[in-house]
Enzyme design. Structure first.
Site, PDB file in Angstrom:
ATOM      1  N   ASN A 116     -52.101  26.866  -1.409  1.00 35.14           N
ATOM      2  CA  ASN A 116     -52.252  28.302  -1.632  1.00 35.14           C
ATOM      3  C   ASN A 116     -53.709  28.609  -1.946  1.00 35.14           C
ATOM      4  O   ASN A 116     -54.306  27.990  -2.827  1.00 35.14           O
ATOM      5  CB  ASN A 116     -51.373  28.757  -2.804  1.00 35.14           C
ATOM      6  CG  ASN A 116     -51.576  30.223  -3.134  1.00 35.14           C
ATOM      7  OD1 ASN A 116     -51.189  31.100  -2.377  1.00 35.14           O
ATOM      8  ND2 ASN A 116     -52.185  30.500  -4.289  1.00 35.14           N
ATOM      9  N   GLU A 117     -54.275  29.532  -1.191  1.00 31.73           N
ATOM     10  CA  GLU A 117     -55.648  29.997  -1.434  1.00 31.73           C
ATOM     11  C   GLU A 117     -56.627  28.821  -1.499  1.00 31.73           C
ATOM     12  O   GLU A 117     -57.466  28.732  -2.398  1.00 31.73           O
ATOM     13  CB  GLU A 117     -55.698  30.842  -2.714  1.00 31.73           C
ATOM     14  CG  GLU A 117     -54.865  32.108  -2.589  1.00 31.73           C
ATOM     15  CD  GLU A 117     -54.823  32.957  -3.858  1.00 31.73           C
ATOM     16  OE1 GLU A 117     -55.394  32.525  -4.877  1.00 31.73           O
ATOM     17  OE2 GLU A 117     -54.218  34.042  -3.815  1.00 31.73           O
TER      18      GLU A 117
END
Length: 819
Positions: A424-425
């Site tokens: 994530n990210e």
């Protein structure tokens, strides 16, 4: 049999992925906790001097699950604790099996954990979210032979556990993450008794052809066999969702291997698993040697799913729009240490809102969550906590691979899971001196290959890392139209552009913050300031409340009114996007975060549709109106006691309902019948322009679908008096429930008129016998909080005594109230 009767009251039989036991007991009670480190393990076990002040350090009695950060995660005055903490207990261990194994099963503990039997270290684990076990058999037996120490503990076994959530750049998740990296034994800890031979894991793969006519169930096992037993017999029983036995078989082993293929069974016309009909088959396996048995039960579901290339999502041959949200393991007063009852309440609330899909952010979650998703029919994206910060070294990467392997193996059998999330990210730097996109791509590829090697039946996915979007099966870009960038009416245009850039698209994370209890007569004021050329992609710094370009996240009013409109627009647009696989609103529930100290509720991400204590916000009902079939109607404004405007000025009243039509009554007078049309924004056409009278107004809606009807009713005041500059705080008692008092602060102008647009930060205080109910991370459970429409509420326990409460804000005299 004697061993079945033994410990009958305290034994629970747990059906789950890697709890391979015959008998297991949750170790919830009789624990002590120390919020600091010890000089050595002997400090946990040395005898206390009765009546002596030298008995230090001082331990606190707790129950498990327990989190270091139950309160300080949202304490406005401190950084949440990150460091070591100890737990200790004396356990009575009586394994009923001859030469059986005694095991501690951790369902999750953060973030580095060490386990001791008396002074002997018996195991350790790095990672706060995957399950793991420690075999304490030999250490227990050795301790029992030591008559001196064994006598001091009266036949019980001293167990000490050190947890540590200290900051460490070489482990995941990053401390830059938008959630707390909690410490403690915050999921259930189980004492497990097994025979000499038992199961480590059972892998049950249920597959069905696209037509749904022929199912195949492949079953294999990994045994727990520390004594290398060679001869054993095995029984397998398969039961369908109607509890009908569809297959029984037996197998003999004379040269048992660690892993074995056990069976491959064909099931004609299986009852398929889906959100509307979550049919589950039961797989029961028993292994026997020397008259002792270990049993294991799994539940599986037959379903066929596909993300169509450049198209929608298909389940069992039909298009299904994924209607999703997200979940963090976090709750008021306990942080990560949610009980099974709390978890069940939360997942059921999601189902009641109409959810058929959840992304578990941003880590492997409790097996309880996955079991509920299986039984309720909620599909899942589950991911490892490789979140922000960049890419560490070999230790870091080994942990990520280990956690991915554990997550897939431990949750392999759940039909709910359709996606393994790899990160994530990951485009977010700053944990390391260098940020190398090529190395991140290379490692993402390694994870992708590993995931497919372990499980080639599910998709892989990531969110917001454009330079890796070609590696995984399904990609979710960053689209926050109307919050961090752009305006929400651009949502469809932005989404279609991103959809065209990848083969398989799913939109996870969208929405906006709302301060529960804050409402607005003009919620879209900030939209006019936003530069529409800045489309909906969230960028570093956009979450800040200071600096940068105009954006609703910084310049908006954070009202429930605005977020309801944003959600309403997204949902009505999704009904006109036949190519869309689905989306997931971020998140379902407000949660704590160390990176948002300046939010209206400090240290809380307030994007949830419910508060941190399960209190529903108005936005919950917007989702219900689009996603559920059971007849419902909700007048917007249940938490909006006072509306305002000029005399005889019309004000919009919105009703969120899934009815065919609705009739609104104001002070007993019908305002007419409206037909629902999802494309008639806002509120799908169920809105009325109403002339409120000064003072109290009663609003009632009667909503109908066919012959069914449902009623909702609220009372709102209407204020026409204009307020000036705030000059005065007052404090008043508004409820008293057997020693639990609720007080309300109000901000008035010089003429004692309530300042209904006031957003001042106020702080409650208390001295005396009572205790504030604060550090809850909610709008009514925080001693420092922004006003919502000129007021704020908090409760306290009187403890049978007297107290003086106070409320203060900058530039205005402090107000007091004696209780």
């Amino acid at each position: 049999m004697k061993r079945i009767l033994l410990l009958f009251i305290t034994i629970i039989f747990i059906v789950c992925n890697n709890l391979y036991s015959q008998q297991a007991q949750r170790l919830n009670n009789d624990w002590e906790y120390l919020k600091s480190d010890l000089g050595g393990i002997w400090e946990a076990n040395r005898p206390a001097k009765v009546g002596s002040s030298e008995s230090v350090p001082l331990w606190t009695k707790v129950t498990l699950p327990h989190c270091f950060n139950a309160l300080d995660a949202v304490d406005p005055d401190v950084n949440y604790y990150q460091g070591p903490g100890w737990y200790r207990s004396n356990l009575r261990i009586e394994n009923p099996y001859q030469n059986g194994r005694t095991i501690l099963n951790f369902e999750g503990a953060g973030q580095k954990t060490q386990v001791y039997v008396y002074n002997t270290k018996v195991g350790e684990h790095v990672g706060g979210y995957d399950e793991w076990t420690v075999d304490i058999t030999d250490a227990v037996e050795a301790f029992k032979k030591d008559t001196v120490f064994n006598g001091r503990f009266k036949g019980k076994i001293p167990i000490s556990i050190r947890c540590d959530n200290s900051r460490d750049l070489e482990m995941i998740p990053s401390d830059l993450s938008d959630f707390n990296i909690y410490g403690g034994i915050y999921r259930y800890l189980n004492l497990v008794y097994t025979p000499q031979l038992s199961f480590d894991k059972i892998f049950a793969l249920a597959e069905v052809d696209a037509a749904g006519k022929l199912g195949t169930l492949k079953i294999s096992s990994r045994f727990y066999n520390p004594k290398n037993i060679q001869n054993a017999s095995l029984k397998i029983k398969i039961t369908d969702p109607n509890n009908k036995i569809i297959s029984e078989s037996e197998k003999q082993f004379t040269a048992l291997k660690l892993t074995e293929e056990l069976a491959q069974i064909q099931v004609k016309k299986p009852m398929l698993w889906s959100p509307d009909a979550p049919n589950l088959y039961k797989v029961e396996i028993t292994v026997e040697q020397h008259g002792e048995e270990a049993s294991h039960t799994e539940k599986v579901g037959f379903r066929n799913f596909e993300f169509i290339k450049k198209g929608p999502f298909m389940l069992n041959g039909k298009r299904l729009l994924l209607r999703g949200t997200h979940r963090h393991e976090d709750h008021a007063d306990v942080a990560a240490a949610m009980t099974e009852g709390m978890i069940r309440t939360e997942i059921q609330m999601m189902k009641n809102m109409g959810v058929n899909f959840i992304r578990l952010g941003h880590y492997q979650q409790s097996r309880i969550v996955l079991n509920l998703c299986d039984s309720l029919g909620i599909m899942v994206w589950e991911e490892i906590p490789w979140c922000r910060g960049g890419l560490g070294g070999q230790v870091y990467q080994a942990q990520a691979k280990r956690m991915l392997t554990n997550m897939i193996e431990q949750h392999y059998n759940h039909p709910a899971i359709i996606i393994w999330g790899l990160g994530n990210e990951n485009d977010w730097p700053n944990d390391f001196t260098t940020f190398d996109e090529s190395k991140i791509r290379a490692f993402m590829s390694e994870l992708n290959d590993l995931s497919h090697k372990i499980d080639n039946t599910r998709m892989t996915a990531i969110r917001r890392c454009d330079f890796c979007k070609d590696i995984v099966d399904v990609y979710s870009p960053s689209i926050w139209a109307g919050w961090y960038r752009g305006i929400y009416t651009d949502y469809k245009e932005i989404t279609e552009k991103e959809f065209d850039s990848v083969d398989k698209f799913l939109h996870v994370e969208w929405g906006g913050d709302s301060h529960a209890g804050r409402h607005s007569e003009n919620p879209d004021d900030a939209v006019s300031k936003v530069n529409r050329s800045n489309k909906g992609d969230e960028r570093d710094g956009d979450a800040s409340l200071f600096g940068g370009s105009a954006r609703v996240s910084k310049d908006g009013d954070w009202s429930e009114s605005y977020v309801c409109s944003l959600i309403d627009w997204h949902l009505k647009e999704q009904e006109t996007m036949p190519w869309l696989s689905g989306s997931a609103y971020w998140p379902f529930k407000d949660f704590s975060t160390p990176v948002r100290p300046d939010n209206p509720v400090p240290y809380v991400n307030q994007k949830g549709v419910i508060e941190r204590d399960f209190t529903k916000k108005e936005s919950y009902y917007v989702f219900q109106s689009y996603w559920t079939n059971k007849l419902m109607a909700h007048i917007y404004g249940h938490s909006w006691p006072v509306r305002w405007g000029d005399k005889d000025e019309d004000r919009m009243v919105k009703v969120y309902a899934n009815a065919d039509e609705a009739e609104l009554f104001v002070n007993g007078i019908s305002q007419g019948i409206k037909k629902r049309n999802s494309q008639d924004f806002p509120a799908a056409g169920l809105r009325w322009m109403v002339n409120y009278k000064e003072g109290h107004n009663t609003l009632k809606v009667v909503a109908r679908k066919g012959k069914e009807s449902v009623i909702d009713e609220i009372i709102q005041d209407y204020q026409t008096a204009k307020w000036g500059k705030p000059t005065k705080l007052i404090l008043e008692k508004i409820a008293d429930d057997n020693g639990k008092i609720t007080i309300q602060a109000k901000l008035l102008d010089a003429n004692n008129i309530l300042c209904l647009n006031a957003k001042n930060v106020i702080e409650f205080g208390l001295t005396g016998d009572g205790k504030l109910i604060d550090n809850q991370g909610t709008s009514v459970g925080s001693r420092r909080v922004e006003l919502y429409n000129g007021r704020a509420v908090i409760s306290l326990y009187t403890n049978g005594g007297k107290s003086i409460t106070s409320v203060k804000t900058d530039g205005i005299a402090t107000a007091f109230l004696s209780l």
